[in-house]
Motif scaffolding. Structure first.
Motif, PDB file in Angstrom:
ATOM      1  N   ILE A  31       0.762  -0.893  -0.063  1.00 58.31           N
ATOM      2  CA  ILE A  31       0.459  -0.131  -0.202  1.00 58.31           C
ATOM      3  C   ILE A  31       0.644   1.102   0.576  1.00 58.31           C
ATOM      4  N   TYR A  32       2.067   1.266   1.347  1.00 54.90           N
ATOM      5  CA  TYR A  32       2.999   2.497   0.324  1.00 54.90           C
ATOM      6  C   TYR A  32       3.656   2.156  -0.497  1.00 54.90           C
ATOM      7  N   GLY A  33       4.238   1.607  -1.655  1.00 55.12           N
ATOM      8  CA  GLY A  33       4.742   1.413  -2.214  1.00 55.12           C
ATOM      9  C   GLY A  33       4.095   2.215  -3.583  1.00 55.12           C
ATOM     10  N   TYR A  34       2.755   1.601  -3.366  1.00 57.15           N
ATOM     11  CA  TYR A  34       1.732   2.120  -4.367  1.00 57.15           C
ATOM     12  C   TYR A  34       1.139   3.123  -4.184  1.00 57.15           C
ATOM     13  N   PHE A  35       1.417   3.870  -3.109  1.00 58.22           N
ATOM     14  CA  PHE A  35       0.579   5.848  -2.610  1.00 58.22           C
ATOM     15  C   PHE A  35       1.639   6.283  -2.920  1.00 58.22           C
ATOM     16  N   THR A  36       2.859   6.212  -2.201  1.00 57.30           N
ATOM     17  CA  THR A  36       3.970   7.290  -2.322  1.00 57.30           C
ATOM     18  C   THR A  36       3.891   7.537  -3.578  1.00 57.30           C
ATOM     19  N   LYS A  37       4.814   8.944  -3.289  1.00 55.06           N
ATOM     20  CA  LYS A  37       5.506   9.606  -4.443  1.00 55.06           C
ATOM     21  C   LYS A  37       6.588  10.240  -4.918  1.00 55.06           C
ATOM     22  N   LYS A  38       7.221   9.633  -3.682  1.00 53.62           N
ATOM     23  CA  LYS A  38       8.616   9.240  -3.290  1.00 53.62           C
ATOM     24  C   LYS A  38       8.906   8.197  -4.134  1.00 53.62           C
ATOM     25  N   ASP A  39      10.312   8.687  -4.243  1.00 53.19           N
ATOM     26  CA  ASP A  39      11.164   7.456  -4.917  1.00 53.19           C
ATOM     27  C   ASP A  39      11.726   6.556  -4.529  1.00 53.19           C
ATOM     28  N   LEU A  40      11.423   5.800  -3.853  1.00 53.55           N
ATOM     29  CA  LEU A  40      11.926   4.011  -3.292  1.00 53.55           C
ATOM     30  C   LEU A  40      12.989   3.308  -4.079  1.00 53.55           C
ATOM     31  N   THR A  41      13.589   4.037  -4.922  1.00 56.89           N
ATOM     32  CA  THR A  41      15.287   2.742  -5.386  1.00 56.89           C
ATOM     33  C   THR A  41      15.977   3.357  -4.365  1.00 56.89           C
ATOM     34  N   GLN A  42      15.835   4.502  -3.809  1.00 59.97           N
ATOM     35  CA  GLN A  42      17.286   5.252  -3.358  1.00 59.97           C
ATOM     36  C   GLN A  42      17.285   3.872  -1.739  1.00 59.97           C
ATOM     37  N   ILE A  43      16.236   2.918  -1.375  1.00 64.49           N
ATOM     38  CA  ILE A  43      16.141   2.632  -0.337  1.00 64.49           C
ATOM     39  C   ILE A  43      16.678   1.094  -0.765  1.00 64.49           C
ATOM     40  N   GLY A  44      17.111   0.726  -2.266  1.00 62.69           N
ATOM     41  CA  GLY A  44      16.947  -0.399  -2.531  1.00 62.69           C
ATOM     42  C   GLY A  44      18.204  -1.075  -1.746  1.00 62.69           C
ATOM     43  N   GLN A  45      19.694  -0.109  -1.743  1.00 58.59           N
ATOM     44  CA  GLN A  45      20.410   0.143  -1.649  1.00 58.59           C
ATOM     45  C   GLN A  45      20.931  -0.147  -0.378  1.00 58.59           C
ATOM     46  N   VAL A  46      19.883   0.304   0.677  1.00 59.76           N
ATOM     47  CA  VAL A  46      19.659  -0.142   2.055  1.00 59.76           C
ATOM     48  C   VAL A  46      19.825  -1.750   1.874  1.00 59.76           C
ATOM     49  N   LEU A  47      18.694  -1.466   1.614  1.00 59.29           N
ATOM     50  CA  LEU A  47      18.147  -3.101   1.976  1.00 59.29           C
ATOM     51  C   LEU A  47      18.059  -4.106   1.879  1.00 59.29           C
ATOM     52  N   MET A  78      21.941  -4.142   1.787  1.00 56.50           N
ATOM     53  CA  MET A  78      23.414  -4.050   2.638  1.00 56.50           C
ATOM     54  C   MET A  78      22.494  -5.075   3.689  1.00 56.50           C
ATOM     55  N   GLY A  79      21.418  -4.397   4.092  1.00 58.03           N
ATOM     56  CA  GLY A  79      20.714  -5.259   4.944  1.00 58.03           C
ATOM     57  C   GLY A  79      20.652  -6.696   5.061  1.00 58.03           C
ATOM     58  N   LEU A  80      20.392  -6.747   3.551  1.00 55.04           N
ATOM     59  CA  LEU A  80      20.490  -8.488   3.413  1.00 55.04           C
ATOM     60  C   LEU A  80      21.646  -9.754   3.547  1.00 55.04           C
ATOM     61  N   PHE A  81      21.968  -8.537   2.859  1.00 55.77           N
ATOM     62  CA  PHE A  81      23.653  -9.056   3.027  1.00 55.77           C
ATOM     63  C   PHE A  81      24.230  -9.732   4.568  1.00 55.77           C
ATOM     64  N   GLY A  82      23.354  -8.382   5.283  1.00 53.95           N
ATOM     65  CA  GLY A  82      24.035  -8.307   6.469  1.00 53.95           C
ATOM     66  C   GLY A  82      23.901  -9.782   7.308  1.00 53.95           C
ATOM     67  N   ILE A  83      22.198  -9.482   7.086  1.00 57.07           N
ATOM     68  CA  ILE A  83      21.091 -11.322   8.367  1.00 57.07           C
ATOM     69  C   ILE A  83      21.959 -12.156   7.607  1.00 57.07           C
ATOM     70  N   ILE A  84      22.329 -12.445   6.251  1.00 55.25           N
ATOM     71  CA  ILE A  84      23.172 -13.163   5.156  1.00 55.25           C
ATOM     72  C   ILE A  84      24.268 -13.433   6.596  1.00 55.25           C
ATOM     73  N   ILE A  85      24.852 -13.341   6.026  1.00 56.77           N
ATOM     74  CA  ILE A  85      26.097 -13.213   7.031  1.00 56.77           C
ATOM     75  C   ILE A  85      26.604 -13.876   8.356  1.00 56.77           C
ATOM     76  N   ALA A  86      25.255 -12.956   9.265  1.00 59.09           N
ATOM     77  CA  ALA A  86      24.884 -13.348  10.336  1.00 59.09           C
ATOM     78  C   ALA A  86      24.874 -14.369  10.906  1.00 59.09           C
ATOM     79  N   SER A  87      23.481 -14.933   9.295  1.00 55.91           N
ATOM     80  CA  SER A  87      23.390 -16.939   9.569  1.00 55.91           C
ATOM     81  C   SER A  87      24.306 -17.292  10.097  1.00 55.91           C
TER      82      SER A  87
END
Length: 167
Positions: free
Chosen positions: A130-146, A148-157
């Motif tokens: 719902i947030y992604g559908y209705f927001t007017k913000k460019d969400l591509t910047q969040i992808g890089q952070v996510l 990095m977070g995914l790699f962190g979770i995989i390495i921690a696992s």
């Protein structure tokens, strides 16, 4: 000077209808994939021979994981080059394979815990959709952070596998 392009109400309505149709199809395919994975996982966990074969045979389990990874990478690379029916089949095959690998979860955790986590995940998915559908913000910047977070979770696992931490 050039003229300013105008967008008619009809064009906006057509774009909105196409967007809604696209999202409807995406959600239908994701629902189908989740259903295939869930039904497969539950069915395999209910069959003691199949579940024990996957759980007790490292070669089978690792082969399933490798097949799943190769399948998803291949599908990602070839998605624009293969016919839609083949892409649909490979997606459903991936969903089935995911169900096979996730079936051992039913043997480790109680159904109530699995249900709770499923509801939390589904709620988060709906909220973010719902947030992604209705927001007017460019969400591509969040992808890089996510990522990095995914790699962190995989390495921690992986680290946690060797430390045998109960958390």
């Amino acid at each position: 000077m050039g003229s300013i392009p105008t967008v008619s109400a009809q064009d906006m309505l057509t774009d909105q209808t196409e967007t809604q149709s696209f999202f409807r199809k995406v959600y239908l395919w994701m629902s189908a994939g989740l259903a295939v994975s869930g039904i497969t996982a539950y069915t395999v966990s209910a069959n003691s021979f199949l579940s024990q074969t996957i759980l007790n045979n490292n070669l089978v389990f690792i082969s399933l994981l490798i097949f799943e990874l190769v399948l998803v990478i291949s599908l990602s690379v070839l998605i624009k080059k293969i016919p839609a029916k083949l892409a649909a089949f490979l997606f459903l095959l991936y969903s089935f394979t995911t169900g096979l690998t996730l079936s051992v979860i039913f043997l480790v955790y109680e159904m109530q815990s699995i249900g709770t986590v499923f509801l939390i995940t589904a709620g988060m998915f709906v909220a973010m959709s719902i947030y992604g559908y209705f927001t007017k913000k460019d969400l591509t910047q969040i992808g890089q952070v996510l990522i990095m977070g995914l790699f962190g979770i995989i390495i921690a696992s992986f680290v946690n596998l060797f430390l045998n931490n109960s958390l």
